[in-house]
Scaffold this active site. Sequence first.
Site, PDB file in Angstrom:
ATOM      1  N   LYS A 126       0.818  -1.217   0.000  1.00 27.26           N
ATOM      2  CA  LYS A 126       0.000   0.000   0.000  1.00 27.26           C
ATOM      3  C   LYS A 126       0.850   1.265   0.000  1.00 27.26           C
ATOM      4  CE  LYS A 126      -4.127  -2.214   1.691  1.00 27.26           C
ATOM      5  NZ  LYS A 126      -3.655  -3.611   1.863  1.00 27.26           N
TER       6      LYS A 126
HETATM    7  C1  PLP Z   1      -4.231  -4.768   1.266  1.00 30.51           C
HETATM    8  C2  PLP Z   1      -3.407  -5.975   1.157  1.00 30.51           C
HETATM    9  C3  PLP Z   1      -3.736  -7.028   0.258  1.00 30.51           C
HETATM   10  C4  PLP Z   1      -4.965  -7.003  -0.596  1.00 30.51           C
HETATM   11  O1  PLP Z   1      -4.886  -6.061  -1.633  1.00 30.51           O
HETATM   12  P1  PLP Z   1      -6.233  -5.552  -2.345  1.00 30.51           P
HETATM   13  O2  PLP Z   1      -5.808  -4.432  -3.230  1.00 30.51           O
HETATM   14  O3  PLP Z   1      -7.119  -5.070  -1.234  1.00 30.51           O
HETATM   15  O4  PLP Z   1      -6.794  -6.693  -3.100  1.00 30.51           O
HETATM   16  C5  PLP Z   1      -2.880  -8.112   0.181  1.00 30.51           C
HETATM   17  N1  PLP Z   1      -1.780  -8.195   0.963  1.00 30.51           N
HETATM   18  C6  PLP Z   1      -1.450  -7.213   1.842  1.00 30.51           C
HETATM   19  C7  PLP Z   1      -0.233  -7.392   2.671  1.00 30.51           C
HETATM   20  C8  PLP Z   1      -2.233  -6.076   1.974  1.00 30.51           C
HETATM   21  O5  PLP Z   1      -1.891  -5.113   2.854  1.00 30.51           O
END
Ligand code: PLP
Length: 495
Positions: A126
């Site tokens: 993120k």
């Molecule tokens: C948010 C997240 C996901 C999922 O990603 P999406 O875009 O919500 O599908 C997978 N792994 C981690 C470590 C995350 O923080």
Amino acid sequence: MFIRKNKEKTKGETILKYLSTRGTNEQVSSSLAILQGIAKDGGLFVPTEIPKIDKTLEQLSKLSYNKLAYEILKLYLTDFTEAELVSCIENAYNCNKFDNPLIAPLVQKDEYYFLELFHGRTLAFKDVALSILPHFMKTAAAKNGYENGKDEIVILTATSGDTGKAAIEGFADVEGTKIVVFFPENGVSPIQKLQMTTSEGKNVRVVGVLGNFDDTQTGVKKIFAQNPGKYSSANSINIGRLVPQIVYYFHGYFQMAKSGAIELGQPINFTVPTGNFGNILAGYYAKEMGLPINKLICASNENKILYDFFTTGTYDKNREFFITTSPSMDILVSSNLERLIYHTLKDGAKTKELMGSLLSNGNYNFSMKNELFTAQFANSEEGALAINKLYSKCKYVIDTHTAVALASYNKFKEQNDNGFKNIIVSTASPFKFPEAVCTAIDKKQCEGKNSFELMEVLSHLENTNIPEQVKNINKREVKHSTVCKVEEMTNNVIF
Ligand SMILES: *Cc1c(COP(=O)(O)O)cnc(C)c1O
């Protein structure tokens, strides 16, 4: 060469507009879509058309991450000037924010390729989008007549762990912005909590809520509803989070080509650990833009609502909710799926109808005839096995989310080895989840140890240092200790 329809020409530039997935005719500029976050009819913003790359793969393959980011972003954020985009990119992707010069390095271990997206400030993918979103917002605010020093952008976020800290890191000390993060006081991991409560930045406020994540999320939604237009959102429904994620699909592909594993132009697969469908949707955009992708493998944990959707055509959230070792994928409403449905149907009224059914009945039927997507799932146990096996063979440690993707990819391969190379999208550092990861590798060594001791164990197992981002986090000063009841959340949007 590419031809773009649906665009106006102003001052010699092509302008791409954004519209709602739910059919309202309102079209807005990219900067307004980013500021607004969500369309007025409750839909998500999508571009009227997904742009094609305007350079060859060969030309793009020679670019650094930041130059590549410019080539992708300029096609979407058409009301930003070149200087503005370059400034946003340079402020987001640099050695202060990422601990690897490639930003998103591709590593080969055993027969697998991992695209490591966890080299940012909070050790989760993120960071890639949330490092740049604040700069987009600031630029967008200036464009849309916000007065500096007078009109502030206040971001409200409810988090179950990863998004909150990534958003804080992105927005901390960004002029003209403030950020308030609400987290369930007893519903995040010790490391996630400390990551947030030790946050610096004069414009940051972190509040623990006496309730679970759903209560927290509902509380934030209420504040949004009571104050229309007053606050902005940093969560993945914002188009400003989706677009930066397209870049690393290209970047991963080019690194694989550079390694000699494929020729430029040869299609590959990506396996993506999925929750809210934001990450994998960026892969779809990359494919539509011209990146040679054969399959996007959507990997779920026990909460396999997306697997069921892709295999049966029914999306149904009336089901048991599992708490797993990959908490960021514990989700039953994958918001960004709405965008894929819209792009597939090209019909806002129909999309609105399906989303209405989800809201009132908790389900909808829609047979996704999209050859690009396929789905698999793996439970926590299968994930743990995948961590263990890979470690035994390569001394390489992956986190629990990436492990779901690896185990899912192995299942895919057993069922249809189509000879295409594959990239596993690696979404978090194992140091964020030391309990589950260490236990998967060496249960005996982990018994009775706390998170910080387990980080030490992990560092020995992997023969690496504990990342600076979380090192000594238990010794840092706690700057945010406010805890409130759900009903008191509104009163806590203050500084
Ligand atoms: C948010 C997240 C996901 C999922 O990603 P999406 O875009 O919500 O599908 C997978 N792994 C981690 C470590 C995350 O923080």
